[in-house]
Write an enzyme that holds these catalytic residues in place. Structure first.
Site, mmCIF file in Angstrom:
data_model
loop_
_atom_site.group_PDB
_atom_site.id
_atom_site.type_symbol
_atom_site.label_atom_id
_atom_site.label_comp_id
_atom_site.label_asym_id
_atom_site.label_seq_id
_atom_site.Cartn_x
_atom_site.Cartn_y
_atom_site.Cartn_z
ATOM 1 N N GLU A 176 0.856 -1.185 0.000
ATOM 2 C CA GLU A 176 0.000 0.000 0.000
ATOM 3 C C GLU A 176 0.891 1.233 0.000
ATOM 4 O OE1 GLU A 176 -2.655 2.497 -0.366
ATOM 5 O OE2 GLU A 176 -3.529 0.509 -0.059
ATOM 6 N N ILE A 177 0.525 2.242 -0.779
ATOM 7 C CA ILE A 177 1.362 3.428 -0.889
ATOM 8 C C ILE A 177 0.946 4.522 0.088
ATOM 9 C CG2 ILE A 177 -0.018 4.612 -2.660
ATOM 10 C CD1 ILE A 177 2.694 5.352 -4.005
ATOM 11 N N ARG A 178 -0.293 4.469 0.592
ATOM 12 C CA ARG A 178 -0.784 5.504 1.498
ATOM 13 C C ARG A 178 -0.286 5.241 2.922
ATOM 14 N NH1 ARG A 178 -6.877 4.818 -0.529
ATOM 15 N NH2 ARG A 178 -6.077 2.684 -0.577
ATOM 16 N N ASN A 207 5.322 1.330 -3.841
ATOM 17 C CA ASN A 207 4.636 1.581 -5.101
ATOM 18 C C ASN A 207 4.865 0.375 -6.006
ATOM 19 O OD1 ASN A 207 3.685 2.426 -7.586
ATOM 20 N ND2 ASN A 207 4.552 4.479 -7.432
ATOM 21 N N ASP A 237 -8.027 1.843 -7.812
ATOM 22 C CA ASP A 237 -8.455 3.187 -8.213
ATOM 23 C C ASP A 237 -8.822 3.163 -9.701
ATOM 24 O OD1 ASP A 237 -8.702 5.892 -8.877
ATOM 25 O OD2 ASP A 237 -7.126 6.492 -7.472
ATOM 26 N N THR A 247 -12.995 -7.516 2.035
ATOM 27 C CA THR A 247 -12.309 -6.233 2.044
ATOM 28 C C THR A 247 -13.292 -5.149 2.468
ATOM 29 O OG1 THR A 247 -12.811 -5.639 -0.254
ATOM 30 C CG2 THR A 247 -10.865 -7.003 0.130
ATOM 31 N N GLU A 248 -12.783 -4.072 3.040
ATOM 32 C CA GLU A 248 -13.651 -2.995 3.476
ATOM 33 C C GLU A 248 -14.384 -2.373 2.288
ATOM 34 O OE1 GLU A 248 -10.600 -3.587 4.667
ATOM 35 O OE2 GLU A 248 -11.406 -4.247 6.596
ATOM 36 N N GLU A 249 -13.691 -2.251 1.150
ATOM 37 C CA GLU A 249 -14.329 -1.693 -0.039
ATOM 38 C C GLU A 249 -15.425 -2.633 -0.546
ATOM 39 O OE1 GLU A 249 -15.211 1.102 -2.847
ATOM 40 O OE2 GLU A 249 -13.746 1.287 -1.209
#
Length: 334
Positions: free
Chosen positions: A121-123, A208, A231, A307-309
């Site tokens: 994860e990049i965030r 990334n 995304d 997953t949360e999404e």
């Protein structure tokens, strides 16, 4: 914050992420340099602890003739000569690209307790959240395994829920979670029974994948790779930033072993068609008919609902588009 990454897979020290499977380098050895996305020159790596990922720095062994993580795992764990069974053969086999809040990792961990899984994860705030989530789960599991009292167990779970709530609140700057979603995330950190593996086999790194995936994984290392609700980058000029593209698929194929599976799912039909078109046209992947997976592959159930999404899409009564592909041998190889 610049990303840190190993110069090659053999240089990656996994001991900070999976301490139950890998031992750290010999004490007294000097710290070796690592690469950074913010500075292409070699810079000292920071020490990682627990589930710490590259956001906090990872030890690297790149000086001289680097020891691979497999070699490090072969070293004895204690003075009694006990070693971790089979750890010398361990490599990460599952990669969740853009793991978000880590729902898939937590769901799959008890199903495949002997398989190492890595979320990417990049965030930064989401990485910090997943780190704390895994740490809380491991702590609870250790306490349960030790046979703590029900009162102590309840207190431990409450503390974990509060910790998850704090991290979740910090993550609000990146993701707009409503109260129901927050509750789901918090509850995910509460366990009441000991599960296989005790979540020791999952970890997260900040990185990334579009740039540095080959730095982490050797050829044919992965058996499963996941792209769940990525995304969509709706604007046409942003399509080049989508996680699935012809050139990137070739990198994913390199890291995935023959027979391995690539899982994709999204609630955006345009993105589904985009991913399907690119994967269909790639010579190293073939589509797996849905009937071969639905109701038969336990991973698919987790992909849809864990997953949360994915839970958000379900609550909003949205549609989910699944497409899975098997890595095949190069048709041009003799």
């Amino acid at each position: 914050m610049p990303l840190e990454y190993p110069l090659n897979p053999e240089s990656m020290d996994w001991s900070g992420l999976y301490p139950d499977y890998f031992t750290a380098g010999t004490s007294g050895e000097s710290e070796a340099p690592t690469a950074s996305s913010g500075d292409r020159e070699e810079v000292p790596a920071a020490e990682a602890g627990g589930c710490a990922a590259s956001a906090d720095g990872l030890k690297r062994k790149l000086a001289g003739e680097p020891e691979s993580s497999l070699s490090l795992a072969k070293k004895a764990k204690s003075d009694e000569g006990e070693s971790k069974s089979g750890s010398e053969d361990k490599v990460v086999e599952f990669a969740d690209i853009g793991c978000g809040y880590g729902g898939l990792l937590v769901a799959l961990s008890p199903l495949y307790p002997d398989t190492l899984m890595l979320g990417m994860e990049i965030r930064t705030k989401l990485v910090n959240y997943v780190q704390k989530r895994i740490e809380a789960l491991r702590t609870i599991q250790d306490k349960l395994d030790a046979g703590i009292s029900s009162e102590a167990e309840a207190k431990l779970e409450q503390d974990a829920a509060k910790r998850n709530e704090l991290i979740s609140n910090e993550a609000d700057d990146e993701e707009d979670l409503n109260e129901e979603e927050k509750r789901k995330v918090e509850e995910a950190g509460e366990t009441k029974v000991v599960v296989d593996g005790k979540y020791k086999n999952i970890a997260v790194v900040r990185m990334n994948a579009m740039k540095y995936l080959p730095n982490f994984f050797a050829k044919g290392q992965l058996s499963k790779i996941f792209f769940l609700f990525p995304d969509p980058h709706f604007k046409k000029r942003k399509h080049k930033a989508r996680i699935i593209s012809t050139s990137l698929i070739s990198e994913y194929a390199f890291a995935t072993k023959i027979g391995g599976i690539c899982y994709t799912i999204t609630d955006v039909e345009d993105l589904h068609l985009w991913m399907k078109e690119h994967l269909d046209s790639h010579p190293l992947f073939e589509r797996i008919p849905d009937e071969e997976l639905l109701g038969k592959d336990p991973v698919v159930e987790a992909v849809f609902n864990c997953t949360e999404e994915g839970r958000k899409v379900t609550r909003n009564k949205g549609q989910k588009f699944l497409a899975c592909y098997r890595r095949i041998s190069d048709p041009y190889d003799n």
